[in-house]
Write a protein that holds these residues in place. Structure first.
Motif, PDB file in Angstrom:
ATOM      1  N   ALA A 294      72.000  49.077  48.038  1.00  0.00           N
ATOM      2  CA  ALA A 294      72.030  49.331  46.594  1.00  0.00           C
ATOM      3  C   ALA A 294      72.691  48.211  45.799  1.00  0.00           C
ATOM      4  O   ALA A 294      72.619  48.199  44.575  1.00  0.00           O
ATOM      5  CB  ALA A 294      72.754  50.650  46.315  1.00  0.00           C
TER       6      ALA A 294
ATOM      7  N   TYR B  78      69.853  56.339  43.295  1.00  0.00           N
ATOM      8  CA  TYR B  78      70.685  56.397  44.519  1.00  0.00           C
ATOM      9  C   TYR B  78      70.244  57.535  45.440  1.00  0.00           C
ATOM     10  O   TYR B  78      70.672  57.605  46.585  1.00  0.00           O
ATOM     11  CB  TYR B  78      72.157  56.582  44.145  1.00  0.00           C
ATOM     12  CG  TYR B  78      72.769  55.364  43.496  1.00  0.00           C
ATOM     13  CD1 TYR B  78      73.255  54.311  44.266  1.00  0.00           C
ATOM     14  CD2 TYR B  78      72.854  55.264  42.127  1.00  0.00           C
ATOM     15  CE1 TYR B  78      73.837  53.188  43.673  1.00  0.00           C
ATOM     16  CE2 TYR B  78      73.419  54.154  41.514  1.00  0.00           C
ATOM     17  CZ  TYR B  78      73.913  53.121  42.293  1.00  0.00           C
ATOM     18  OH  TYR B  78      74.465  52.020  41.696  1.00  0.00           O
TER      19      TYR B  78
ATOM     20  N   GLN C 284      69.988  49.150  42.959  1.00  0.00           N
ATOM     21  CA  GLN C 284      70.439  50.294  42.160  1.00  0.00           C
ATOM     22  C   GLN C 284      71.678  49.960  41.321  1.00  0.00           C
ATOM     23  O   GLN C 284      71.784  50.372  40.158  1.00  0.00           O
ATOM     24  CB  GLN C 284      70.726  51.483  43.073  1.00  0.00           C
ATOM     25  CG  GLN C 284      69.497  52.194  43.593  1.00  0.00           C
ATOM     26  CD  GLN C 284      68.922  51.524  44.827  1.00  0.00           C
ATOM     27  OE1 GLN C 284      69.381  50.459  45.244  1.00  0.00           O
ATOM     28  NE2 GLN C 284      67.913  52.155  45.447  1.00  0.00           N
TER      29      GLN C 284
END
Length: 443
Positions: free
Chosen positions: A328, A296, A332
């Motif tokens: 994200a 991140y 992520q």
């Protein structure tokens, strides 16, 4: 044919025989070392086998656990590889250098036509991973190396366990063969006596045939126990080589039960190498979660350049490049969720292993206690009663108060009792070896 021709032919024949002789010597000279090597190995095996020093169980375990066994060395090598990976993963990526010719006019391709043209631009770029990525990767590899060291300890424990069990199996099979051979000798003596009585007409043929049948069955039992002894010796030689062919002591080790405390042994399972290896996987997975969280954060790259110009001052530049983890949701977030699931799976795997080890420990303790109880019963009651029965049967048969079949049955019962007692000793020892494997040994 002239004398000169005959002498020439004779010389040619001698030369041909000489060449053949030398060729044979050359072939044998190349084969001799291999034959010597095989003879040396066979001689070494014979020397070990001819060593009459009894091979104790402690000696066998010591030989097996100190040998360079491939099943152990593989984990040592993996651990060393991961330790080197840990050092490498903790370093920054290699810097990148670039060389360019910049802003060249395409009409003349002259480097001195435009002031913005750089005849040579040299750049240097260094990437910096996001957050604490390098530190976390290094610790993750070190943790995995610790798991391989635990696997090494586990492999050594398994070798000790299998060596003990093979030694005990071999010991009781040898004892069974010895007991059967002694009984066979007694039955052979009985056959000689019965044949004399049968020839004199004082005995039915049924008694003689029954004795010969029992003799044949004993031969079959001897062969079967020798087969099982050979299998156990093969397992033992897997770990200690030719030392497995040395004779064993006549008696088995005396296993003491004073150290058994089920609650304490269960607590020691947490430090079992198999559990430690699983725990290392959990810790590595947890570091994987931290590693996913670093994604991140932006990755950086520092770049510097120096441009050479022909008729103008040179140019220098420096800048920073940074990634933008803006989307994200599908990248992520998914990687973080996957890392969390891997950590949970590793935890479940360790918990399942602990449950299985507790089951194995309870079974081993139950086997140890019950085999010891049965062994005590055989030593104090069954064996004595079997011997008394044989003596009573011999007396009553001599007085004509019982038949020959009863005499044979009593002898076979005594035979089975002796063999069962040896088997119970081995089974109790095997349970004790399993307890040592699970709880660990005091060094």
């Amino acid at each position: 044919m002239s004398n000169g021709t005959l002498q020439s032919a004779y010389c040619s024949s001698r030369l041909a025989r000489l060449a053949l002789y030398l060729s044979v010597l050359l072939v044998f000279s190349t084969l001799t070392p291999a034959a010597d090597s095989g003879d040396e190995n066979a001689a070494e095996t014979r020397a070990v086998a001819s060593d009459e020093t009894p091979l104790t169980m402690e000696r066998a375990v010591s030989l097996a656990t100190t040998a360079a066994d491939p099943s152990v060395q593989q984990y040592v090598a993996r651990g060393e590889a991961l330790e080197n990976d840990a050092i490498a993963d903790g370093q920054l990526p290699d810097p990148m250098i670039s060389a360019q010719v910049v802003n060249v006019p395409t009409d003349t391709f002259r480097l001195d036509q435009e002031g913005m043209t750089q005849a040579l631009r040299i750049g240097l770029r260094q990437e910096i991973p996001a957050g604490r990525t390098l530190d976390i990767r290094q610790r993750q590899r070190s943790t995995e190396a610790g798991g391989e060291r635990a696997q090494t300890d586990l492999a050594l424990r398994r070798i000790a366990l299998e060596t003990r069990q093979a030694w005990l199996e071999l010991a009781w099979q040898d004892q069974a063969v010895a007991v059967l051979r002694r009984s066979r000798g007694r039955i052979e003596q009985q056959i000689e006596s019965l044949q004399s009585r049968f020839a004199a007409g004082g005995l039915h043929s049924q008694a003689l045939l029954r004795t010969e049948l029992e003799l044949a069955l004993l031969d079959d039992r001897i062969t079967e126990h020798r087969r099982m002894a050979d299998r156990a010796r093969a397992t033992l030689s897997r770990y200690i080589g030719g030392e497995a062919y040395r004779p064993l002591p006549e008696s088995m080790p005396d296993f003491e039960a004073t150290a058994i405390d089920p609650d304490e042994l269960q607590q020691q399972l947490v430090s079992h190498p198999a559990v430690q290896a699983k725990q290392a996987r959990i810790e590595a997975a947890e570091l994987g979660i931290e590693l996913a969280e670093q994604a991140y954060k932006p990755k950086l790259a520092i770049e510097a350049g120096y441009g050479l110009r022909s008729d103008h001052p040179d140019l220098a530049s420096i800048g920073v490049t940074m990634s933008l983890p803006l989307f994200a949701g599908q990248r992520q977030d998914k990687r973080q969720t996957a890392a969390i699931r891997r950590s949970s799976a590793a935890t479940f795997d360790r918990d399942a292993l602990l449950l299985d080890l507790r089951r194995q420990l309870k079974q081993a303790i139950a086997d140890w206690q019950r085999y010891r109880e049965r062994l005590a019963l055989y030593e104090k009651v069954v064996s004595e009663r079997a011997r008394d029965t044989v003596e009573a049967s011999v007396t009553t048969y001599a007085n004509g108060q019982t038949d020959f079949a009863e005499l044979i049955r009593s002898q076979l019962t005594d035979l089975d009792t002796q063999i069962k007692q040896a088997e119970l000793q081995a089974r109790a020892g095997s349970a004790w070896a399993q307890i040592l494997f699970l709880s660990g040994e005091e060094s």
